[in-house]
Write a protein that holds these residues in place. Structure first.
Motif, short mmCIF file in Angstrom:
data_model
loop_
_atom_site.label_atom_id
_atom_site.label_comp_id
_atom_site.label_asym_id
_atom_site.label_seq_id
_atom_site.Cartn_x
_atom_site.Cartn_y
_atom_site.Cartn_z
N ASP A 113 0.82 -1.14 0.06
CA ASP A 113 -0.20 0.14 -0.10
C ASP A 113 0.65 1.20 -0.07
O ASP A 113 0.49 2.31 -0.50
N GLU A 114 2.01 1.29 0.69
CA GLU A 114 2.55 2.53 0.63
C GLU A 114 4.19 2.02 1.13
O GLU A 114 4.49 0.82 1.46
N ILE A 115 5.17 3.01 1.03
CA ILE A 115 6.52 2.98 1.35
C ILE A 115 6.76 4.01 2.59
O ILE A 115 6.57 5.20 2.24
N GLU A 116 7.28 3.53 3.70
CA GLU A 116 7.64 4.32 4.84
C GLU A 116 8.99 4.54 4.64
O GLU A 116 9.85 3.77 4.55
N VAL A 117 9.33 6.01 4.61
CA VAL A 117 10.61 6.62 4.48
C VAL A 117 10.94 7.42 5.91
O VAL A 117 10.27 7.99 6.63
N PHE A 118 12.23 6.98 6.23
CA PHE A 118 12.86 7.57 7.39
C PHE A 118 14.08 8.22 7.06
O PHE A 118 14.90 7.77 6.15
N VAL A 119 14.32 9.66 7.73
CA VAL A 119 15.50 10.53 6.98
C VAL A 119 16.35 10.78 8.35
O VAL A 119 15.90 10.73 9.47
N ASP A 120 17.53 11.32 8.15
CA ASP A 120 18.26 11.60 9.28
C ASP A 120 17.94 12.90 9.85
O ASP A 120 18.53 13.33 11.01
N ASP A 121 17.15 13.79 9.40
CA ASP A 121 16.52 15.16 9.99
C ASP A 121 15.14 15.14 9.66
O ASP A 121 14.64 15.79 9.01
N PRO A 122 14.49 14.61 10.59
CA PRO A 122 13.13 14.59 10.71
C PRO A 122 12.34 16.12 10.62
O PRO A 122 11.41 16.50 10.27
N GLU A 123 12.90 16.90 11.43
CA GLU A 123 12.40 18.27 11.40
C GLU A 123 12.46 18.93 10.13
O GLU A 123 11.72 19.92 9.93
N GLN A 124 13.52 18.65 9.10
CA GLN A 124 13.51 19.28 7.85
C GLN A 124 13.10 18.36 6.91
O GLN A 124 13.46 18.10 5.91
N VAL A 125 11.80 17.34 7.00
CA VAL A 125 11.48 16.33 6.15
C VAL A 125 10.91 16.76 5.03
O VAL A 125 11.01 16.15 4.12
N ALA A 126 10.38 18.20 5.10
CA ALA A 126 9.83 18.37 3.94
C ALA A 126 10.92 18.65 2.59
O ALA A 126 10.66 18.60 1.45
N ASP A 127 12.30 18.62 2.88
CA ASP A 127 13.36 18.78 2.19
C ASP A 127 13.45 17.51 1.32
O ASP A 127 14.15 17.59 0.10
N TRP A 128 12.84 16.47 1.52
CA TRP A 128 12.84 15.28 0.78
C TRP A 128 11.47 14.75 0.04
O TRP A 128 11.56 13.99 -0.71
N THR A 129 10.67 15.73 0.07
CA THR A 129 9.35 15.70 -0.78
C THR A 129 9.64 15.51 -2.19
O THR A 129 9.10 14.65 -2.84
N LEU A 130 10.18 16.59 -2.69
CA LEU A 130 10.51 16.61 -4.05
C LEU A 130 11.52 15.31 -4.64
O LEU A 130 11.15 14.77 -5.77
N PRO A 131 12.65 15.11 -4.15
CA PRO A 131 13.35 13.99 -4.55
C PRO A 131 12.48 12.74 -4.43
O PRO A 131 12.80 11.81 -5.38
N LEU A 132 11.86 12.50 -3.47
CA LEU A 132 10.87 11.35 -3.22
C LEU A 132 9.82 11.33 -4.55
O LEU A 132 9.58 10.31 -5.34
N LEU A 133 9.18 12.24 -4.96
CA LEU A 133 8.38 12.15 -6.10
C LEU A 133 8.93 11.90 -7.23
O LEU A 133 8.33 11.14 -8.01
N ARG A 134 10.10 12.62 -7.37
CA ARG A 134 10.84 12.44 -8.73
C ARG A 134 11.50 10.75 -8.65
O ARG A 134 11.38 10.08 -10.03
N THR A 135 11.66 10.17 -7.67
CA THR A 135 12.38 8.91 -7.68
C THR A 135 11.15 8.05 -7.74
O THR A 135 11.19 7.07 -8.67
N VAL A 136 9.99 8.16 -7.20
CA VAL A 136 8.81 7.05 -7.44
C VAL A 136 8.20 7.37 -8.64
O VAL A 136 7.76 6.25 -9.51
N GLY A 137 8.06 8.54 -9.20
CA GLY A 137 7.51 8.73 -10.67
C GLY A 137 5.96 9.08 -10.39
O GLY A 137 5.46 9.58 -9.52
N GLU A 138 5.39 9.01 -11.61
CA GLU A 138 4.01 9.53 -12.03
C GLU A 138 3.00 8.97 -11.02
O GLU A 138 3.15 7.53 -10.92
#
Length: 433
Positions: free
Chosen positions: A241-266
């Motif tokens: 159903d989904e992929i759970e993602v964990f980052v090294d700086d959760p307070e700045q998690v918004a910085d990974w939104t665009l890279p995740l969208l580009r990686t996963v695709g349409e």
């Protein structure tokens, strides 16, 4: 020839003697004590409140991050049109190659871990009791990486039993009156497909361990199940159903939104922990600002007592002021003497307030435990607050803000009566003496 330096020793000496009022001038002494106590209590309340607010936010964020993904990647539902009947079907988004996608996401810079998850809602029942629950199908290694779920200090049972058994929250265990080793029935509305349609699926599972995440809503509704078993149970064979993602700086998690969208695709969507808790976090930030302003007003009111005390002191010391001026003291020297009188009160009250505030903040949990015992748990209700305890977190910046505010207000309100004393005409002060 230059005059004496500013804030000379004799100015401190005169100010200190004026603060030690004689019995005949007891009104001045009483006002000084009232000012000192008021400032101390105001600073104490400000430091303790800021510490509790910081601790509450830190505990809330820690419980969120310790039991939930920092970001979640999922596929949007698809609309399928039937050309023959002109009907439109909405099919839930599924992730086909979830292992490959999780690996690509995990390879992104700053991403520490990515895990495929199957989710579904069930009715859990045992001993003629039932409760609605949300099942998370997840791999064992991914579950063991969640600190709040597998915390040895709070869990009951053995994490190694996850696989043969399932993991349930402490709230579910309490409501169903079950323990480790017992079995519970899970009823899923989307169960086995038959010729007559889909029938609810009922399976029994043994409880491998019971976790306590620190969040009331998670412990009361969440169940963890091995990924392959969840796929079979919810008819999700070969998909997630989904992929759970964990980052090294959760307070700045918004910085990974665009890279995740580009990686996963349409067709992909990203939902972060900040999105899920944005309204609550915004309310906490607004409440912090409001509480600081309200308590600042209390400190200001306490500081105004310094003005009252100094006005009385200037009136009582009119003869002394006239004598000091005729002896050669400048207006600036007189102003500094009475400024020091008020500053002494502000500084001493601030120091006492800091000590009391720190002591109160360090003992907040013990105080709340006592209040809970006296009120039978009414002082702190986890089902309302979401977390089980009220910690305090002392931060240097909060203490600095409280001290700076108190000293600034104390010094400002001292200037006006000190200027009145400095501008007093020595002839008028001695006319009737």
């Amino acid at each position: 020839m230059s005059g004496p330096a500013m804030f000379s020793r004799y100015e401190f000496m005169i100010a200190w003697r004026y603060l030690r009022a004689r019995r005949s001038e007891g009104g001045v002494s009483v006002m000084t004590w009232i000012s000192l106590i008021g400032i101390a209590l105001g600073v104490m309340a400000l430091i303790a409140t800021l510490a509790v607010r910081a601790g509450f936010r830190a505990e809330f964020v820690d419980t969120v991050l310790g039991a939930n993904a920092h970001s979640t990647v999922y596929m949007v539902p698809q609309r399928i049109e039937n050309d023959l009947t002109d009907e439109v079907y909405v099919v839930a988004g599924r992730i086909q190659d979830y292992d490959g996608m999780a690996q690509k996401v995990a390879d992104l810079p700053g991403v520490t871990r990515a895990a495929a998850v199957v989710r579904g809602q069930v009715m859990a029942s045992a001993h003629d009791k039932s409760n609605v629950a949300e099942v998370y199908g997840i791999g064992k290694a991914d579950l063991e990486a969640m600190p709040r779920i597998v915390d040895p200090a709070t869990l009951r049972g053995d994490v190694a039993q996850f696989g043969p058994g399932i993991a349930i929250g402490a709230g579910i265990a309490r409501e169903l009156s079950v323990s480790v080793g017992d079995k519970i029935r899970l009823i899923a509305p989307e169960g086995a497909r038959t010729a007559f349609g889909t029938t609810p699926r009922v399976n029994s599972y043994e409880i491998g361990f019971i976790f306590n995440s620190g969040r009331y809503d998670v412990d009361r509704t969440r169940i963890y199940m091995p990924l392959d078993e969840a796929q079979s149970y919810f008819n999700r064979e070969g998909v997630a159903d989904e992929i759970e993602v964990f980052v090294d700086d959760p307070e700045q998690v918004a910085d990974w939104t665009l890279p995740l969208l580009r990686t996963v695709g349409e067709g992909a969507q990203v939902w972060t922990w900040r999105d899920a808790s944005s309204s609550f976090l915004a309310a906490l930030d607004m409440e912090d600002d409001v509480m600081f302003v309200i308590l600042s007003v209390l400190v200001l009111i306490a500081s105004m007592n310094i003005t009252s005390g100094l006005v009385m002191l200037v009136k009582n010391k009119g003869r002394d002021i006239g004598i000091l001026r005729t002896m050669g003291l400048t207006e600036g020297a007189v102003l500094r003497v009475f400024f020091l009188c008020g500053a002494f009160t502000g500084v001493l009250g601030t120091i006492i307030g800091v000590i009391l505030g720190v002591m109160l903040a360090l003992n907040v949990e013990s105080i709340m435990a006592g209040l809970n015992a006296l009120t039978d748990g009414g002082a702190w209700q986890p089902e309302v607050r979401g977390i089980y305890r009220l910690p305090a977190e002392l931060r240097a910046w909060d203490i600095f803000r409280a001290v700076g505010l108190s000293l600034t207000l104390s010094f400002i309100v001292t200037i006006f009566p000190a200027r009145r004393a400095a501008r007093m005409n020595p002839v008028e002060a001695l006319r009737y003496e």
